[in-house]
Design an enzyme around this catalytic site. Structure first.
Site, PDB file in Angstrom:
ATOM      1  N   PRO A   2      67.024  76.731  -8.907  1.00  0.00           N
ATOM      2  CA  PRO A   2      66.828  76.719  -7.449  1.00  0.00           C
ATOM      3  C   PRO A   2      68.165  76.702  -6.718  1.00  0.00           C
ATOM      4  CG  PRO A   2      65.513  75.020  -8.539  1.00  0.00           C
ATOM      5  CD  PRO A   2      66.457  75.563  -9.557  1.00  0.00           C
ATOM      6  N   GLU A   3      68.208  77.432  -5.623  1.00  0.00           N
ATOM      7  CA  GLU A   3      69.395  77.432  -4.779  1.00  0.00           C
ATOM      8  C   GLU A   3      69.304  76.249  -3.812  1.00  0.00           C
ATOM      9  OE1 GLU A   3      71.732  80.130  -4.936  1.00  0.00           O
ATOM     10  OE2 GLU A   3      70.596  81.071  -6.538  1.00  0.00           O
ATOM     11  N   LYS A  51      72.217  70.210  -4.491  1.00  0.00           N
ATOM     12  CA  LYS A  51      70.964  70.510  -5.160  1.00  0.00           C
ATOM     13  C   LYS A  51      70.277  69.254  -5.684  1.00  0.00           C
ATOM     14  CE  LYS A  51      72.757  74.608  -7.101  1.00  0.00           C
ATOM     15  NZ  LYS A  51      72.516  75.586  -8.160  1.00  0.00           N
ATOM     16  N   ARG A 275      71.842  82.972 -15.870  1.00  0.00           N
ATOM     17  CA  ARG A 275      73.236  82.838 -16.292  1.00  0.00           C
ATOM     18  C   ARG A 275      74.008  84.133 -16.116  1.00  0.00           C
ATOM     19  NH1 ARG A 275      72.701  82.308 -21.623  1.00  0.00           N
ATOM     20  NH2 ARG A 275      70.451  82.317 -21.606  1.00  0.00           N
TER      21      ARG A 275
END
Ligand SMILES: [Zn+2]
Length: 285
Positions: A2-3, A51, A275
């Site tokens: 998640p951003e 985050k 990634r």
């Protein structure tokens, strides 16, 4: 992964639903916290820090006149985690065995699934459990000049990698890393010293602000499925600006290539995308 905008919105939903309510029951489904019982504690609020999520509770046990410790639940969504809010008795949308935390109130039940981090600490020490974080793109402490200063402190570092380092600025994940490099027209391996950092930081802030209120994340301004990003997860497809096939590089050194398109992605491919770095070799020289 998640951003920061997803985490910010999760915090707001939890905050709006639970703040001021009293827990009827808590259930921590992990050995270290299995005996914890927060029943009777009032939920004081939830905030995001980069985050990370911090949910704060009043003193436990209740009626302790504040003599009991006020506690903070620290959670992190990591790769697969999510918090859901349910009305009492409604069916969960993820398997029960993935639940790590269940917070039950009269009107809402909050369930944290597949969380990467679950810690309960005294509120007075909550900052100790957070890793060092740079200015939070969506936080009250946002400071663009400080973010630029921190990025510039490692001038030889590839800009894509520097953007992901939450000590420089907090809130950017893999999607925005690739997209921001495209928006700036820089190759993700460009040394930080050759990048217009104030412009980069302004774009980062603008992109997260623009997306924080909605589920769909777009950097193109188009919300339609398959049109939301310039390069992210578009390996092998033509660049929207110049038509050159988008390229992808994996985090593992030496593995680069053009991906396969035109079929559904598997879970494994999803985790690879987390990634990977995506870029247009023509627009981002
Ligand atoms: Zn291009």
């Amino acid at each position: 992964m998640p951003e920061g905008d997803t985490v910010w919105r999760t915090a707001r939903h939890l905050d709006e639903a639970l703040t001021g309510l009293v827990l009827q029951r808590s259930d921590f489904r992990m050995p270290a916290l299995a005996t914890v019982d927060l029943a009777g504690a009032e939920v004081l609020g939830t905030v995001s820090r980069g985050k990370h999520l911090l949910t704060r509770f009043g003193p436990v046990p209740p009626g302790s006149d504040g003599s009991g410790p006020a506690l903070t639940l620290h959670t992190h969504l990591k790769m697969e985690g999510s918090w859901h809010l349910y009305r009492p008795g409604s069916r969960w949308r993820r398997p029960a065995h993935e639940a790590r935390v269940v917070l039950v109130t009269e009107t809402w039940t909050a369930v944290g699934f597949a969380l990467g981090t679950v810690e309960l600490v005294e509120t007075g020490t909550e900052s100790d459990v957070l890793p060092p974080l740079g200015p939070d793109l969506l936080g009250p402490d946002w400071d663009a000049d400080e973010a630029v200063r921190r990025l510039a402190a490692s001038p030889d570092r590839p800009v894509g990698e520097a953007l992901l380092d939450q000590r420089n600025l907090a809130g950017i994940g893999n999607l925005y890393k690739s997209e921001l490099c495209f928006l700036l027209g820089v190759n993700p391996w460009t040394p930080v010293s050759q990048v217009d950092l104030p412009r980069l930081v302004r774009r980062a802030k603008a992109v997260l602000e623009a997306n924080k209120e909605r589920v769909e994340q777009t950097t193109t301004g188009d919300l339609r499925r398959g049109r939301r990003t310039w390069v992210y997860r578009r390996d092998g497809q033509p660049c929207r600006r110049c038509g050159t096939p988008i390229r992808v590089a994996m985090a593992e050194p030496g593995v680069t290539g053009i991906g396969v398109t035109g079929r559904a992605r598997s879970d494994r491919e999803d985790s690879v995308a987390e990634r990977a770095t995506y870029w247009c070799p023509t627009c981002q020289r």
